[in-house]
Design an enzyme around this catalytic site. Structure first.
Site, PDB file in Angstrom:
ATOM      1  N   ASP A 248      -4.392   2.792  13.093  1.00  0.00           N
ATOM      2  CA  ASP A 248      -4.472   1.888  11.948  1.00  0.00           C
ATOM      3  C   ASP A 248      -3.086   1.297  11.651  1.00  0.00           C
ATOM      4  O   ASP A 248      -2.060   1.818  12.116  1.00  0.00           O
ATOM      5  CB  ASP A 248      -4.977   2.713  10.748  1.00  0.00           C
ATOM      6  CG  ASP A 248      -5.620   1.875   9.653  1.00  0.00           C
ATOM      7  OD1 ASP A 248      -5.535   0.645   9.725  1.00  0.00           O
ATOM      8  OD2 ASP A 248      -6.197   2.477   8.718  1.00  0.00           O
TER       9      ASP A 248
ATOM     10  N   ARG B 212       0.854  -1.199   0.000  1.00  0.00           N
ATOM     11  CA  ARG B 212       0.000   0.000   0.000  1.00  0.00           C
ATOM     12  C   ARG B 212       0.894   1.254   0.000  1.00  0.00           C
ATOM     13  O   ARG B 212       0.663   2.196   0.740  1.00  0.00           O
ATOM     14  CB  ARG B 212      -0.940   0.018   1.214  1.00  0.00           C
ATOM     15  CG  ARG B 212      -2.193   0.862   0.965  1.00  0.00           C
ATOM     16  CD  ARG B 212      -2.918   1.241   2.241  1.00  0.00           C
ATOM     17  NE  ARG B 212      -4.207   1.841   1.958  1.00  0.00           N
ATOM     18  CZ  ARG B 212      -4.810   2.718   2.736  1.00  0.00           C
ATOM     19  NH1 ARG B 212      -4.257   3.099   3.861  1.00  0.00           N
ATOM     20  NH2 ARG B 212      -5.983   3.205   2.421  1.00  0.00           N
TER      21      ARG B 212
ATOM     22  N   ASP C 186     -13.082  -3.723   7.054  1.00  0.00           N
ATOM     23  CA  ASP C 186     -13.384  -2.669   6.083  1.00  0.00           C
ATOM     24  C   ASP C 186     -14.603  -3.044   5.256  1.00  0.00           C
ATOM     25  O   ASP C 186     -15.104  -2.233   4.485  1.00  0.00           O
ATOM     26  CB  ASP C 186     -12.192  -2.441   5.147  1.00  0.00           C
ATOM     27  CG  ASP C 186     -11.163  -1.521   5.776  1.00  0.00           C
ATOM     28  OD1 ASP C 186     -11.460  -0.919   6.824  1.00  0.00           O
ATOM     29  OD2 ASP C 186     -10.055  -1.416   5.223  1.00  0.00           O
TER      30      ASP C 186
ATOM     31  N   CYS D  51      -7.141  -0.841  14.792  1.00  0.00           N
ATOM     32  CA  CYS D  51      -7.578  -1.135  13.426  1.00  0.00           C
ATOM     33  C   CYS D  51      -6.341  -1.552  12.658  1.00  0.00           C
ATOM     34  O   CYS D  51      -5.244  -1.072  12.933  1.00  0.00           O
ATOM     35  CB  CYS D  51      -8.192   0.131  12.829  1.00  0.00           C
ATOM     36  SG  CYS D  51      -8.454   0.082  11.046  1.00  0.00           S
TER      37      CYS D  51
HETATM   38  C1  DGJ Z   1      -7.830   1.022   6.583  1.00  0.00           C
HETATM   39  C2  DGJ Z   1      -8.914   1.128   7.618  1.00  0.00           C
HETATM   40  O1  DGJ Z   1      -9.416  -0.126   7.941  1.00  0.00           O
HETATM   41  C3  DGJ Z   1     -10.010   2.051   7.087  1.00  0.00           C
HETATM   42  O2  DGJ Z   1     -11.059   2.099   8.001  1.00  0.00           O
HETATM   43  C4  DGJ Z   1      -9.432   3.399   6.835  1.00  0.00           C
HETATM   44  O3  DGJ Z   1      -9.041   3.968   8.043  1.00  0.00           O
HETATM   45  C5  DGJ Z   1      -8.264   3.301   5.866  1.00  0.00           C
HETATM   46  N1  DGJ Z   1      -7.298   2.332   6.296  1.00  0.00           N
HETATM   47  C6  DGJ Z   1      -7.589   4.640   5.724  1.00  0.00           C
HETATM   48  O4  DGJ Z   1      -6.451   4.580   4.991  1.00  0.00           O
END
Ligand code: DGJ
Length: 739
Positions: A473, A437, A543, A521
């Site tokens: 995250d 990514r 997601d 997350c």
């Molecule tokens: C992955 C997360 O799971 C999403 O909810 C979001 O925050 C994106 N990253 C943002 O890049």
């Protein structure tokens, strides 16, 4: 070698025999209903004897003879913590190469200790020592009385002549003897996390593991359910449930041996992870959490949920704020007006916290896409000229709290941070770094990186004192492992150093900012485990916000982890990921089984949808104490044929319950689900009220007896028929005990 070892051995044997004289032969650790029983045998070994219901006559276990040290054929021949080298011929819990090169470890029981513990918890330590080398393995056991849950871990230390090498060190070993074994585990991928997989274990070894270092649960979750004799059902059968509290590489190993007995190991993954340990340097394994149910997996879930809410989650029994997260409503494309507009819309719906997701930072390399800016944690002045405090104040003026997304473990190659600190990136010398990514991983095992991340978060929270919520995250896993923070001969400690470093930063944040709600997350539910959860209030489960997919994802997740920690957001239809089209009511009803939130731009909803959403949010506020404090019972599983999913939350005092039922396929006219409810008091009368009815409410709704009262007995034995059956229809009922 002999001359060094013999005096030590003599002292050791004298001490152990003295201690043994003072110790009862049977060693048990108990909770309110369960017991874990060991015994010390004639060869001073600590033997595993029983895990299950508390025994009225456990002293009998002292009478039963354990087999001789050399005999590997006998039934129930299990050391409590088997080390490699003596008679052990299976995957061991501990494998050590000693300082003198010896491969053999023989653990003998030295002492039982009790350490201080919080009320309701006992902390027992079985001190085991190698019979020859000055090496100690302390087997720690916490017993959580009311929750009927145990935690087990091991601490190894030594005073050998030089470093030892630990090849494997599992946290827990649990053997079982049954006719058959059925394993449930939770594999997954991005957008299909916690997918339940059930299989019968056959002779040989079944391994569930992750080797990704970060975002591990995208591969498999470090948890399992093990049904003895027959496949798991909600209410029947003996089930062991376990989970490793660890956010890095793990291994769960299930070995059915030649005698049909099962040896379960849970702990760190030994994969390229040899640990060098200097004399006097202890190593502590992560905690293995486990429980047992004589009555199906529903009870395993409730026990783990209770344990997690009291001991693993931050503020586990406190009802949670309703969140609108900006991601799916705005992605990277926003300015101040977009966000204040979202806040206005959210406030009108009754949402309580607005969370600004990715895209708010980076100036030299603006974070306008996933390609740049990660690592540069300054507010982007073009998008947000008045800064984050303006947004936080604005949210406050609308009666809402303000939250923020961060991804502190990562760096984009196009960032000032990558330019400044290339040595902080996880890498292998001389090799081109692979981006995932478009990002590299920062080495959290490096104290300098820990300090950078802590300072960054601390500064963010100090400069923006109204931030009330942080979403942390992590959108890639480990490749090319390597760290500049460890010497060449300790590179394989990278995996544990990373997780421990991460936890040390989490711990500092929790300690200084206990009032801030923290969400874990990792590309959705890539980091759902009791290790990370100990520092957080909740996790982003996936997601994938499609309500249909979420029914399955949340079902698997809540077999182990509590609904209150499961962030579940209503998004738009057709769904961004799946394209699936579902009604707003169905989406709300699904999200209300977890920590409700929204993942959309409120102004995209029409007036009728907004009215429904406002009412649903108000309803959720009524029932959310049940989510925080109640017990989860599942009736219909999304994995069973039939096209129904149903579950309920019941208050501990059984005076209230919320029932949820979903139709996931088109049923023939007249085919409706019968919900035989669970967890109610048969003697109480409950008034049944349908909630979340479509406005304007007309007709009979989803229940012909809406507003009537029934005994708990009736609702349990006869059940409640929900008048739904079309695809993606659903109903929510509130049950209130009446005098
Ligand atoms: C992955 C997360 O799971 C999403 O909810 C979001 O925050 C994106 N990253 C943002 O890049």
């Amino acid at each position: 070698m002999k001359s060094n070892v013999l005096p030590w051995l003599a002292v050791f044997l004298a001490v152990t025999s003295l201690l043994r004289g003072a110790e009862p032969t049977v060693q048990s650790v108990t909770t309110r209903d369960l017991a874990l029983v060991y015994s010390v045998d004639a060869a001073h070994r600590l033997m595993f004897r029983h895990f299950g219901p508390k025994l009225a006559h456990e002293a009998e276990l002292a009478r039963a003879k354990t087999p001789a040290v050399s005999d590997v054929r006998s039934m129930r021949h299990w050391e409590a913590y088997p080390a490699y080298g003596r008679a052990e011929v299976y995957s061991p819990a501990l494998q050590v190469t000693h300082a003198d090169g010896s491969l053999v470890t023989e653990l003998v029981f030295a002492q039982r200790k009790t350490l201080p513990a919080p009320e309701g918890v006992t902390h027992t330590v079985f001190v085991l020592r190698d019979a020859v080398q000055p090496l100690t393995a302390e087997l720690h056991l916490e017993a959580y009385a009311q929750e009927n849950v145990f935690a087990q871990w091991v601490e190894v230390s030594h005073s050998e002549k030089g470093p030892i090498a630990i090849g494997s060190i599992f946290s827990g070993f649990l053997p079982s003897a049954a006719r058959k074994y059925f394993l449930s585990h939770f594999h997954g991928a991005w957008s299909s996390e916690m997918t339940l997989s059930e299989e019968e274990l056959k002779p040989g070894v079944k391994i569930i593991e992750s080797q990704r270092g970060v975002r591990i649960t995208q591969q498999d979750n470090p948890s399992f359910l093990l049904a003895l004799d027959q496949p798991a059902t909600e209410e029947t059968g003996e089930i062991i449930g376990g989970a490793l509290a660890w956010s890095g590489n793990f291994r769960l190993s299930f070995q059915v041996d030649e005698w049909g007995q099962l040896r379960t190991l849970a702990g760190l993954n030994p994969f390229v992870s040899e640990l060098k340990l200097a004399p006097g340097e202890p190593f502590v394994s992560p905690k293995f959490i486990f429980t047992y149910s004589p009555a199906g997996r529903g009870l395993v879930s409730r026990r783990l949920h209770d344990w997690a809410r009291r001991y693993a989650l931050a503020d586990g029994f406190t009802p949670r704020s309703i969140v609108l997260n900006s991601w799916e409503g705005a992605y990277f494309k926003f300015d101040e007006a977009t966000l204040t507009g979202m806040i206005d819309g959210a406030a009108q719906l009754g949402v309580e916290t607005f969370v600004l997701d990715d895209g708010w930072f980076g100036n030299k390399h603006p974070r306008d896409s996933a390609e740049a800016g990660l690592g540069d944690w300054q507010t982007n002045i073009k998008k947000l000229p008045r800064g984050l405090n303006y947004l936080a104040d604005y949210a406050e003026s609308k009666g809402m709290k303000f939250g923020l997304w961060i991804e502190p473990e990562m760096v984009n190659p196009r960032s000032e941070l990558a330019e400044r600190h290339p040595e902080w990136i996880v890498q292998s010398p001389g090799r081109e770094k692979i981006a995932m990514r478009n990002q590299w991983l920062l080495d959290l095992g490096n104290p300098a990186v820990q300090e950078f991340v802590w300072q960054m978060v601390d500064r963010l929270l100090t400069e923006h004192p109204k931030i009330a919520y942080l979403k942390w995250d992590a959108n890639r896993h480990v490749s090319q492992p390597g760290t500049t923070a460890l010497p060449a001969d300790r590179q394989s400690s990278f995996w544990t150093a990373y997780v421990r470093g991460l936890y040390s930063v989490y711990a500092k944040i929790r300690a200084k900012y206990p009032q801030i709600i923290l969400q874990v997350c990792a590309s959705g539910g890539g980091r759902v485990d009791f290790g990370a959860l100990a520092y957080h209030h909740e996790f982003w489960a996936s997601d994938n916000t499609d309500a249909l997919s979420r029914l399955t994802i949340q079902y698997g997740t809540n077999l182990i982890y509590p609904p209150i920690a499961t962030a579940a957001h209503v998004s738009t239809s057709p769904n961004h990921q799946t394209g699936n089209v579902t009604p707003l009511k169905f989406r709300f009803d699904v999200a209300m089984t977890g920590r409700l939130g929204l993942e959309l731009q409120p102004k995209d909803m029409d007036a009728a949808e907004q009215e429904f959403a406002r009412a649903a949010i108000a309803t959720y506020k009524r029932i959310r104490p049940l989510l925080a404090q109640g017990d989860l019972y599942r009736m219909h599983s999304p994995y069973e044929p039939g096209g129904w999913v149903s579950q309920m939350l019941v208050a501990k005092d059984r005076t209230q319950a919320a029932v949820f039922v979903f139709s996931t396929q088109a049923h023939r006219r007249g085919v409706v689900p019968t919900l035989r409810l669970r967890g109610l008091d048969p003697a109480k009368r409950y008034k049944v009220t349908e909630l979340n009815r479509l406005a304007p409410a007309k007709g009979a709704g989803a229940f012909w007896g809406n507003g009537q009262t029934f005994t708990g007995e009736y609702l349990t034995e006869i059940g409640l028929e929900a008048n739904i059956g079309k695809i993606y229809t659903s109903a929510v009922f509130l049950l209130e005990a009446v005098p």
